[in-house]
Structures are given as C-alpha cells and as structure tokens.
Design an enzyme around this catalytic site. Structure first.
Site, short mmCIF file in Angstrom:
data_model
loop_
_atom_site.label_atom_id
_atom_site.label_comp_id
_atom_site.label_asym_id
_atom_site.label_seq_id
_atom_site.Cartn_x
_atom_site.Cartn_y
_atom_site.Cartn_z
N SER A 1 7.37 -13.32 -10.44
CA SER A 1 8.55 -12.51 -10.75
C SER A 1 9.59 -12.68 -9.66
CB SER A 1 8.16 -11.02 -10.85
OG SER A 1 9.30 -10.19 -10.91
N TYR B 1 3.11 -4.22 -6.85
CA TYR B 1 3.46 -5.29 -7.79
C TYR B 1 4.13 -6.46 -7.07
CZ TYR B 1 5.52 -7.54 -11.91
OH TYR B 1 5.89 -8.44 -12.89
#
Length: 245
Positions: A139, A152
């Site tokens: 990401s 995350y």
C-alpha cells in the site's frame, strides 16, 4: 502482451475487491487461477463466473497450519504454482497509544507473517522448476505512513522490505519478487464516504480521481508476465500521483 496461458496462479484474498479483480485479469490472460479466501460463497460465485481453469482454496491465514496446508494443496492441485499473489490483508485501525497487543498481532499475523509462511511454502518448488513470479500487494501507506494505522503501515512496509530481500536471494533461479502499492482505490469502503470526504481525497490526488481495482490488477498481470522478467525487487505505485516515490 502479458500472455499467461498455461501459467498457474494462486491469489489470496480473492473473494472481493482488488483480489477478485486480480483473479479476473490473470484468468483473462490465460492463467489457471487458484482462488483463496475465507468467504466461500463469494469464491464459488466468482469461480462460476470465470468458468474453467479455476480452483478454490479456502483457508484462514491467521492459522499457521492452515497456511501450510494452503501452500501444499495449491501446489498439488494446480500442479505447480508459477505465480503467487499475496493480496489478502486486514485492518484494525486505532490511535497508537490505544492500540492493543491483539490488534497489532492480528494485523501483522495476516498481512505479513502469513505472507512469509505461504511464500516459503511455495518458493522451494519454484526454485526447483527455476521459474516463478511472487507479487505482494502492499500500500502507499507502507511508504508514507498514515495516522491511526501503525499496525497496518508496519505490515505493508514490512512486505516491501521482505520482497527486496527475497528478490536478491532467488533472482538466479529465474524467480522475481515485486510489490504493487495501491493508493485510493474505488471499493465498497470508499463508496460509504460522503461527498465532502471524497472531495478532500480527490484534492490530494493529481489525477483528481480514485483508481480502479482493474488498474491495480493490470500492474499485477505485467509483473506476472514474461515481459517483466528483468523486473525484480521493485514496487509499482498505482496511486494517481498521490505519492510520487
């Protein structure tokens, strides 16, 4: 271009969103596709739509034994995995000072440790065959960071470091290891945003729009193909210029 006829791919987290799009695009390019997920009904629906050249591999990635069994079964049932796409991921967002051990551990277990375990399971046979494509979906926040997502972001940054290191270890066996890092992508989650929230996001993106899951999947198809044989240890950013890295 990006012909994958006869190649066997395993896509984790294929029951929706980006994972589903990756499975569809690889299948359209001719690959035999193994669909992993936890929502079996959704996997069955996708398999029915795709038709032939599809196999299902439900498994819980937070369970060490199930990850090992997933790798072994995929290798056996697909008669050799050529392309591994580690796409599955979860979030447990919260401010760092309030984050529990469980929220940290759960996200790292699924997003990073399961990637290590499944990749390890499938790398050995790839090395014996002297061919493989390992593609990890990270990401943009794995590079930029994002408040409220320390767990995350750490998992996604870890994937990038993992990929670079592994790429150097197995390049001589004709196995490439790369990442695709999506930015803001249209999804069920972004559909819930109100107009003001969407406008704020668009203002930060030079292209003034969110990306699509197919655009992410197309980058995966490239990295899976013979055309990308000289590309390894890299991260392709699909973010509309949100972060120019």
């Amino acid at each position: 271009m990006f012909e994958l006829t006869g190649r066997k791919a395993l896509v984790t987290g294929a029951s929706g969103g980006i994972g589903e799009a990756i499975a569809r695009v690889l299948h359209a390019q001719g690959a035999i596709v193994g669909l992993h997920g936890t929502r079996v009904e959704k996997l069955e629906t996708l398999a029915a739509e795709l038709g032939d050249r599809v196999k299902l591999f439900p498994a819980n990635l937070s369970n060490r034994d199930e990850v090992k069994a997933l790798g072994q079964k995929a290798e056996a049932d697909l008669e050799g995995v050529d392309i591994l796409v580690n796409n599955a991921g979860i979030t447990k967002d919260g401010l760092f000072v309030r984050m529990s051990d469980a929220d940290w551990d759960t996200v790292l277990e699924v997003n990073l440790t399961a990637v290590f375990r499944l990749t390890r399971e499938l790398t050995h046979p790839m090395m014996r065959r002297r061919h493989g494509r390992i593609i990890n979906i990270t990401s943009v926040v794995g590079v930029t960071g994002n408040p409220g997502q320390t767990n995350y972001c750490a998992s996604k940054a870890g994937m990038i470091g993992f990929s670079k290191s592994l790429a150097q270890e197995i390049a001589t066996r004709n196995i490439t290891v790369n990442c695709v890092a999506p930015g803001f992508i249209e999804s069920a989650m972004t559909d819930k945003l109100n107009d003001k929230q969407k406008e704020a996001i668009m203002a930060a993106i030079p292209t003034r729009r969110m990306g699509t899951s197919v655009e992410v999947a197309s980058a995966v198809a490239y990295l899976a193909s013979n055309e990308a044989a000289y590309v390894t240890g890299q991260t392709i950013h699909v973010n509309g210029g949100l972060a120019m890295i």
